[in-house]
Design a protein around this motif. Structure first.
Motif, PDB file in Angstrom:
ATOM      1  N   THR A   5       0.832  -1.202   0.000  1.00 16.53           N
ATOM      2  CA  THR A   5       0.000   0.000   0.000  1.00 16.53           C
ATOM      3  C   THR A   5       0.869   1.255   0.000  1.00 16.53           C
ATOM      4  N   GLY A   6       1.954   1.221   0.754  1.00 17.74           N
ATOM      5  CA  GLY A   6       2.869   2.356   0.763  1.00 17.74           C
ATOM      6  C   GLY A   6       3.499   2.593  -0.596  1.00 17.74           C
ATOM      7  N   LEU A   7       3.832   1.520  -1.288  1.00 20.45           N
ATOM      8  CA  LEU A   7       4.389   1.643  -2.632  1.00 20.45           C
ATOM      9  C   LEU A   7       3.370   2.257  -3.584  1.00 20.45           C
ATOM     10  N   LEU A   8       2.132   1.784  -3.531  1.00 13.25           N
ATOM     11  CA  LEU A   8       1.090   2.328  -4.406  1.00 13.25           C
ATOM     12  C   LEU A   8       0.772   3.782  -4.045  1.00 13.25           C
ATOM     13  N   THR A   9       0.906   4.136  -2.784  1.00 11.18           N
ATOM     14  CA  THR A   9       0.728   5.533  -2.379  1.00 11.18           C
ATOM     15  C   THR A   9       1.796   6.402  -3.022  1.00 11.18           C
ATOM     16  N   ALA A  10       3.025   5.909  -3.053  1.00 17.23           N
ATOM     17  CA  ALA A  10       4.117   6.646  -3.689  1.00 17.23           C
ATOM     18  C   ALA A  10       3.885   6.783  -5.189  1.00 17.23           C
ATOM     19  N   VAL A  11       3.363   5.732  -5.808  1.00 14.30           N
ATOM     20  CA  VAL A  11       3.037   5.791  -7.245  1.00 14.30           C
ATOM     21  C   VAL A  11       1.976   6.858  -7.496  1.00 14.30           C
ATOM     22  N   ALA A  12       0.933   6.864  -6.675  1.00  8.64           N
ATOM     23  CA  ALA A  12      -0.140   7.844  -6.847  1.00  8.64           C
ATOM     24  C   ALA A  12       0.361   9.264  -6.617  1.00  8.64           C
ATOM     25  N   ALA A  13       1.181   9.461  -5.583  1.00  7.64           N
ATOM     26  CA  ALA A  13       1.711  10.792  -5.294  1.00  7.64           C
ATOM     27  C   ALA A  13       2.580  11.294  -6.445  1.00  7.64           C
ATOM     28  N   GLN A  14       3.432  10.423  -6.948  1.00 10.66           N
ATOM     29  CA  GLN A  14       4.271  10.787  -8.096  1.00 10.66           C
ATOM     30  C   GLN A  14       3.407  11.105  -9.309  1.00 10.66           C
ATOM     31  N   GLY A  15       2.372  10.289  -9.520  1.00 11.16           N
ATOM     32  CA  GLY A  15       1.483  10.507 -10.647  1.00 11.16           C
ATOM     33  C   GLY A  15       0.779  11.843 -10.580  1.00 11.16           C
ATOM     34  N   TYR A  16       0.237  12.186  -9.420  1.00 13.87           N
ATOM     35  CA  TYR A  16      -0.461  13.466  -9.286  1.00 13.87           C
ATOM     36  C   TYR A  16       0.483  14.645  -9.441  1.00 13.87           C
ATOM     37  N   ALA A  17       1.736  14.503  -9.011  1.00 20.86           N
ATOM     38  CA  ALA A  17       2.706  15.588  -9.196  1.00 20.86           C
ATOM     39  C   ALA A  17       2.976  15.812 -10.684  1.00 20.86           C
ATOM     40  N   LEU A  18       3.190  14.719 -11.423  1.00 23.37           N
ATOM     41  CA  LEU A  18       3.398  14.824 -12.867  1.00 23.37           C
ATOM     42  C   LEU A  18       2.154  15.363 -13.562  1.00 23.37           C
ATOM     43  N   PHE A  19       1.000  14.925 -13.103  1.00 26.97           N
ATOM     44  CA  PHE A  19      -0.290  15.353 -13.653  1.00 26.97           C
ATOM     45  C   PHE A  19      -0.482  16.851 -13.459  1.00 26.97           C
ATOM     46  N   ALA A  20      -0.178  17.336 -12.253  1.00 29.94           N
ATOM     47  CA  ALA A  20      -0.315  18.763 -11.966  1.00 29.94           C
ATOM     48  C   ALA A  20       0.600  19.580 -12.865  1.00 29.94           C
ATOM     49  N   ASP A  21       1.829  19.115 -13.059  1.00 34.39           N
ATOM     50  CA  ASP A  21       2.760  19.821 -13.949  1.00 34.39           C
ATOM     51  C   ASP A  21       2.204  19.887 -15.367  1.00 34.39           C
ATOM     52  N   ALA A  22       1.640  18.781 -15.844  1.00 30.93           N
ATOM     53  CA  ALA A  22       1.103  18.731 -17.208  1.00 30.93           C
ATOM     54  C   ALA A  22      -0.069  19.689 -17.374  1.00 30.93           C
ATOM     55  N   LEU A  23      -0.949  19.734 -16.396  1.00 30.45           N
ATOM     56  CA  LEU A  23      -2.128  20.597 -16.486  1.00 30.45           C
ATOM     57  C   LEU A  23      -1.759  22.066 -16.358  1.00 30.45           C
ATOM     58  N   THR A  24      -0.813  22.359 -15.491  1.00 30.13           N
ATOM     59  CA  THR A  24      -0.454  23.755 -15.232  1.00 30.13           C
ATOM     60  C   THR A  24       0.130  24.432 -16.459  1.00 30.13           C
ATOM     61  N   GLY A  25       0.786  23.678 -17.317  1.00 28.22           N
ATOM     62  CA  GLY A  25       1.387  24.265 -18.503  1.00 28.22           C
ATOM     63  C   GLY A  25       0.418  24.539 -19.637  1.00 28.22           C
TER      64      GLY A  25
END
Length: 201
Positions: A63-83
């Motif tokens: 679960t901790g690993l999948l949490t890290a995957v989700a957190a990384q994903g949302y960070a990349l997602f936010a960068d993509a949307l912000t641009g």
């Protein structure tokens, strides 16, 4: 030769941050190929060439690993949307993100897979949500109606639905060989025809 030395012959040498990244990268490969259910910390350790305890040291559990995957994903997602310059292009960025980060995309929208109260995850999700809200706020008043939240849900539903259908292979005939991003632009223009102005969806 000690057992420690023998086992060390088969393990790669990583710095602390490098091992974490290597395990995350291996996890993304597994998720992209077989889905989140196929994840195993022991298998990831084998793929990374480290002891079976190494992934647990960094992520505690699956679960901790999948949490890290989700957190990384949302960070990349936010960068993509912000641009993106406007709401329609945010929708295009949404589709592009799903196509280029399918493993992240699979995990991010299944909150039962991870710890939803993780601080890093919450911060990344907040950034992504703010980028989506900003796109809705840029619409002319007659384009977003009386409820900004519902306008946001409408835009989100269109982009997320398109991305999900794309990843599941259900749009091959509809897209007809066009680039998915261009197909989405056409779809957005068709669905939101009544809207006008340079920032219309």
């Amino acid at each position: 030769m000690s057992s420690r030395s023998r086992s060390g012959e088969h393990e790669r040498t990583y710095h602390h941050g490098d091992l974490r990244r290597a395990i995350l990268a291996a996890a993304l490969d597994v998720i992209a190929a077989d889905g989140p259910a196929a994840l195993s910390l022991r298998d990831l350790a084998r793929r990374a060439g480290v002891s079976h305890a190494a992934p647990a040291h960094h992520f505690k559990d699956r679960t901790g690993l999948l949490t890290a995957v989700a957190a990384q994903g949302y960070a990349l997602f936010a960068d993509a949307l912000t641009g993106a310059p406007d709401l329609r292009e945010r929708g295009v960025a949404y589709v592009r993100f799903a196509a280029t980060h399918p493993a992240h995309f699979q995990v991010m929208f299944q909150p039962d897979l991870y710890r939803t109260d993780d601080p890093e995850l919450l911060a990344s999700k907040a950034r992504a949500a703010e980028a989506l809200r900003a796109g809705v706020a840029d619409l002319p008043p007659d384009g977003r109606g009386e409820d900004d939240r519902l306008a946001g849900v409408a835009a989100w539903s269109l982009a997320h639905g398109f991305a999900t259908l794309l990843l599941s292979g259900n749009l091959a005939d509809a897209v007809e060989g066009r680039e998915p991003e261009e197909a989405f632009r056409s779809l957005a223009a068709l669905v939101f025809q009544p809207l006008s102005g340079p920032n219309s969806y």
